[in-house]
Write a protein that holds these residues in place. Structure first.
Motif, PDB file in Angstrom:
ATOM      1  N   LEU A 284       0.829  -1.199   0.000  1.00 33.85           N
ATOM      2  CA  LEU A 284       0.000   0.000   0.000  1.00 33.85           C
ATOM      3  C   LEU A 284       0.864   1.250   0.000  1.00 33.85           C
ATOM      4  CD1 LEU A 284      -2.762   1.471   0.429  1.00 33.85           C
ATOM      5  CD2 LEU A 284      -2.399   1.170   2.884  1.00 33.85           C
ATOM      6  N   ALA A 285       0.522   2.189  -0.867  1.00 32.94           N
ATOM      7  CA  ALA A 285       1.146   3.514  -0.847  1.00 32.94           C
ATOM      8  C   ALA A 285       0.033   4.544  -0.727  1.00 32.94           C
ATOM      9  CB  ALA A 285       1.961   3.762  -2.110  1.00 32.94           C
ATOM     10  N   VAL A 286       0.237   5.525   0.136  1.00 33.87           N
ATOM     11  CA  VAL A 286      -0.797   6.519   0.398  1.00 33.87           C
ATOM     12  C   VAL A 286      -0.229   7.926   0.234  1.00 33.87           C
ATOM     13  CG1 VAL A 286      -2.324   7.480   2.167  1.00 33.87           C
ATOM     14  CG2 VAL A 286      -2.047   5.003   1.967  1.00 33.87           C
ATOM     15  N   GLN A 287      -0.938   8.758  -0.519  1.00 30.83           N
ATOM     16  CA  GLN A 287      -0.564  10.162  -0.647  1.00 30.83           C
ATOM     17  C   GLN A 287      -1.149  10.937   0.524  1.00 30.83           C
ATOM     18  OE1 GLN A 287      -1.703  12.121  -4.331  1.00 30.83           O
ATOM     19  NE2 GLN A 287      -1.790  14.094  -3.294  1.00 30.83           N
ATOM     20  N   SER A 288      -0.280  11.517   1.339  1.00 32.52           N
ATOM     21  CA  SER A 288      -0.697  12.344   2.463  1.00 32.52           C
ATOM     22  C   SER A 288      -0.283  13.774   2.168  1.00 32.52           C
ATOM     23  CB  SER A 288      -0.072  11.814   3.763  1.00 32.52           C
ATOM     24  OG  SER A 288      -0.447  12.594   4.879  1.00 32.52           O
ATOM     25  N   SER A 289       0.291  14.482   3.117  1.00 38.54           N
ATOM     26  CA  SER A 289       0.715  15.866   2.907  1.00 38.54           C
ATOM     27  C   SER A 289       1.834  16.218   3.868  1.00 38.54           C
ATOM     28  CB  SER A 289      -0.460  16.826   3.136  1.00 38.54           C
ATOM     29  OG  SER A 289      -0.037  18.177   3.099  1.00 38.54           O
ATOM     30  N   LEU A 290       2.780  16.995   3.393  1.00 41.45           N
ATOM     31  CA  LEU A 290       3.797  17.504   4.301  1.00 41.45           C
ATOM     32  C   LEU A 290       3.116  18.368   5.361  1.00 41.45           C
ATOM     33  CD1 LEU A 290       6.892  17.271   4.493  1.00 41.45           C
ATOM     34  CD2 LEU A 290       7.009  19.583   3.567  1.00 41.45           C
TER      35      LEU A 290
ATOM     36  N   ALA B  26       5.619  10.017 -10.479  1.00 40.45           N
ATOM     37  CA  ALA B  26       6.812   9.239 -10.821  1.00 40.45           C
ATOM     38  C   ALA B  26       7.465   8.681  -9.560  1.00 40.45           C
ATOM     39  CB  ALA B  26       7.793  10.098 -11.606  1.00 40.45           C
ATOM     40  N   TYR B  27       7.538   9.498  -8.517  1.00 36.53           N
ATOM     41  CA  TYR B  27       8.138   9.024  -7.271  1.00 36.53           C
ATOM     42  C   TYR B  27       7.300   7.907  -6.660  1.00 36.53           C
ATOM     43  CZ  TYR B  27       9.893   8.708  -2.565  1.00 36.53           C
ATOM     44  OH  TYR B  27      10.407   8.207  -1.391  1.00 36.53           O
ATOM     45  N   MET B  28       5.985   8.053  -6.667  1.00 34.83           N
ATOM     46  CA  MET B  28       5.129   7.034  -6.059  1.00 34.83           C
ATOM     47  C   MET B  28       5.220   5.711  -6.808  1.00 34.83           C
ATOM     48  SD  MET B  28       1.788   9.175  -4.735  1.00 34.83           S
ATOM     49  CE  MET B  28       1.316   7.874  -3.564  1.00 34.83           C
ATOM     50  N   LEU B  29       5.306   5.772  -8.124  1.00 36.68           N
ATOM     51  CA  LEU B  29       5.463   4.542  -8.895  1.00 36.68           C
ATOM     52  C   LEU B  29       6.796   3.877  -8.562  1.00 36.68           C
ATOM     53  CD1 LEU B  29       4.422   2.609 -11.055  1.00 36.68           C
ATOM     54  CD2 LEU B  29       5.459   4.109 -12.794  1.00 36.68           C
ATOM     55  N   GLN B  30       7.830   4.674  -8.461  1.00 41.31           N
ATOM     56  CA  GLN B  30       9.145   4.160  -8.090  1.00 41.31           C
ATOM     57  C   GLN B  30       9.114   3.540  -6.696  1.00 41.31           C
ATOM     58  OE1 GLN B  30      12.693   6.787  -8.745  1.00 41.31           O
ATOM     59  NE2 GLN B  30      12.960   6.599  -6.551  1.00 41.31           N
ATOM     60  N   ALA B  31       8.406   4.180  -5.769  1.00 42.44           N
ATOM     61  CA  ALA B  31       8.345   3.714  -4.384  1.00 42.44           C
ATOM     62  C   ALA B  31       7.689   2.346  -4.266  1.00 42.44           C
ATOM     63  CB  ALA B  31       7.599   4.727  -3.521  1.00 42.44           C
ATOM     64  N   LEU B  32       6.744   2.047  -5.146  1.00 45.66           N
ATOM     65  CA  LEU B  32       6.053   0.763  -5.080  1.00 45.66           C
ATOM     66  C   LEU B  32       7.011  -0.416  -5.256  1.00 45.66           C
ATOM     67  CD1 LEU B  32       2.786   1.479  -7.092  1.00 45.66           C
ATOM     68  CD2 LEU B  32       3.035   1.269  -4.613  1.00 45.66           C
ATOM     69  N   GLY B  33       8.092  -0.186  -5.972  1.00 44.69           N
ATOM     70  CA  GLY B  33       9.055  -1.254  -6.210  1.00 44.69           C
ATOM     71  C   GLY B  33      10.256  -1.219  -5.299  1.00 44.69           C
ATOM     72  N   ASP B  34      10.230  -0.353  -4.301  1.00 47.88           N
ATOM     73  CA  ASP B  34      11.378  -0.187  -3.407  1.00 47.88           C
ATOM     74  C   ASP B  34      11.037  -0.720  -2.019  1.00 47.88           C
ATOM     75  OD1 ASP B  34      13.565   0.584  -1.960  1.00 47.88           O
ATOM     76  OD2 ASP B  34      13.549   2.693  -2.609  1.00 47.88           O
TER      77      ASP B  34
ATOM     78  N   LEU C 287      11.421   1.203   1.325  1.00 39.75           N
ATOM     79  CA  LEU C 287      10.467   2.215   1.738  1.00 39.75           C
ATOM     80  C   LEU C 287       9.236   1.642   2.437  1.00 39.75           C
ATOM     81  CD1 LEU C 287      10.569   4.686  -1.305  1.00 39.75           C
ATOM     82  CD2 LEU C 287      11.626   4.947   0.962  1.00 39.75           C
ATOM     83  N   ILE C 288       9.214   0.331   2.605  1.00 41.34           N
ATOM     84  CA  ILE C 288       8.114  -0.264   3.366  1.00 41.34           C
ATOM     85  C   ILE C 288       8.236   0.175   4.829  1.00 41.34           C
ATOM     86  CG2 ILE C 288       7.129  -2.427   4.219  1.00 41.34           C
ATOM     87  CD1 ILE C 288       7.939  -3.714   1.569  1.00 41.34           C
ATOM     88  N   GLY C 289       7.144   0.723   5.346  1.00 42.06           N
ATOM     89  CA  GLY C 289       7.152   1.223   6.714  1.00 42.06           C
ATOM     90  C   GLY C 289       7.752   2.612   6.854  1.00 42.06           C
ATOM     91  N   ALA C 290       7.897   3.327   5.720  1.00 42.83           N
ATOM     92  CA  ALA C 290       8.506   4.660   5.747  1.00 42.83           C
ATOM     93  C   ALA C 290       7.487   5.723   5.370  1.00 42.83           C
ATOM     94  CB  ALA C 290       9.687   4.719   4.772  1.00 42.83           C
ATOM     95  N   ALA C 291       7.621   6.904   5.990  1.00 46.30           N
ATOM     96  CA  ALA C 291       6.847   8.086   5.636  1.00 46.30           C
ATOM     97  C   ALA C 291       7.832   9.109   5.085  1.00 46.30           C
ATOM     98  CB  ALA C 291       6.110   8.637   6.850  1.00 46.30           C
ATOM     99  N   VAL C 292       7.642   9.492   3.829  1.00 46.64           N
ATOM    100  CA  VAL C 292       8.631  10.298   3.111  1.00 46.64           C
ATOM    101  C   VAL C 292       8.039  11.629   2.683  1.00 46.64           C
ATOM    102  CG1 VAL C 292      10.243  10.337   1.181  1.00 46.64           C
ATOM    103  CG2 VAL C 292       9.621   8.145   2.221  1.00 46.64           C
ATOM    104  N   GLY C 293       8.704  12.726   3.032  1.00 48.33           N
ATOM    105  CA  GLY C 293       8.321  14.042   2.542  1.00 48.33           C
ATOM    106  C   GLY C 293       9.008  14.296   1.214  1.00 48.33           C
ATOM    107  N   ILE C 294       8.322  15.011   0.314  1.00 44.72           N
ATOM    108  CA  ILE C 294       8.895  15.216  -1.012  1.00 44.72           C
ATOM    109  C   ILE C 294       8.537  16.601  -1.550  1.00 44.72           C
ATOM    110  CG2 ILE C 294       6.909  14.063  -2.089  1.00 44.72           C
ATOM    111  CD1 ILE C 294       8.824  13.093  -4.300  1.00 44.72           C
ATOM    112  N   SER C 295       9.516  17.237  -2.194  1.00 42.54           N
ATOM    113  CA  SER C 295       9.275  18.515  -2.874  1.00 42.54           C
ATOM    114  C   SER C 295      10.277  18.632  -4.013  1.00 42.54           C
ATOM    115  CB  SER C 295       9.437  19.689  -1.904  1.00 42.54           C
ATOM    116  OG  SER C 295      10.783  19.846  -1.516  1.00 42.54           O
ATOM    117  N   SER C 296      10.104  19.636  -4.846  1.00 45.29           N
ATOM    118  CA  SER C 296      11.048  19.871  -5.938  1.00 45.29           C
ATOM    119  C   SER C 296      12.367  20.401  -5.373  1.00 45.29           C
ATOM    120  CB  SER C 296      10.486  20.874  -6.929  1.00 45.29           C
ATOM    121  OG  SER C 296       9.360  20.319  -7.597  1.00 45.29           O
TER     122      SER C 296
END
Length: 203
Positions: free
Chosen positions: A96-102, A183-191, A194-203
């Motif tokens: 499972l991957a979930v889009q949250s918010s910083l 693109a990052y979320m698709l990449q994360a699905l195969g990594d 990152l299982i059990g990780a909460a990751v913040g992301i920006s440009s």
């Protein structure tokens, strides 16, 4: 990979669905409207109903939640995510991957102090929803990853981003194009790292 996107009719979900399909993945999108990008199998249904989710995610290698808020329901993201977790458990799906918010959870530590204060004031209601959403994810038995983007834009993809977990050096702020987030979320699905990780992301 067989991917089911909850909320794949617009926004980040639609960008992710199109990107994953173009990369050769088998993609299903569940949404109320039942619309999806070309090459994506669309299902119309209520994502707050675990039975609907169960049928949509059956046989999936990965499930992604990208839903936004809803008028009249201050906890829409939470309601959908809880139903998704229940449906996944019933279907035997685990990734499972979930889009949250910083700004949600403990991620305020990744933001400069002025931005952190602004977010708490201006986005108090959606952040409360994201907090409960994240809590449900972290308490689940799924192999989860939470992605916390900064402000989202529809600008063209840059192909680069900065991703940080709480405790790592640096700050995040500003915005990120939806295509880069997808693109990052698709990449994360195969990594698996990152299982059990909460990751913040920006440009």
């Amino acid at each position: 990979m067989k991917i089911t996107i909850i909320g794949g009719s617009k926004g980040t979900g639609a960008r992710l669905a199109a990107l994953a399909a173009s990369a050769g993945h088998e993609v299903t999108a569940l949404s109320r409207s039942g619309t999806a990008p070309e090459g994506v199998h669309a299902i119309a249904g209520d994502a707050t109903d675990p039975a609907v989710v169960r049928d949509a995610v059956s046989g999936s290698d990965a499930v992604v939640v990208t839903v936004g808020g809803a008028k009249g329901n201050s906890r829409h993201r939470t309601s959908v995510t809880r139903a998704v977790i229940s449906g996944m458990e019933q279907a035997g799906a685990s990734r499972l991957a979930v889009q949250s918010s910083l700004g949600a959870g403990d991620s305020g530590a990744l933001m400069p102090a002025p931005l952190r204060l602004l977010m708490k004031g201006v986005l108090a209601v959606p952040l409360a929803d994201h907090n409960e959403q994240e809590d449900a994810v972290m308490r689940s038995s799924t192999k989860w990853t939470i992605v916390r983007p900064t402000g989202l834009t529809n600008r063209p993809a840059t192909g680069s981003w900065r991703a940080l977990q709480v405790g790592e050096k640096g700050h995040l702020g500003g915005s990120i194009p939806r295509d880069d987030l997808a693109a990052y979320m698709l990449q994360a699905l195969g990594d698996d790292a990152l299982i059990g990780a909460a990751v913040g992301i920006s440009s």
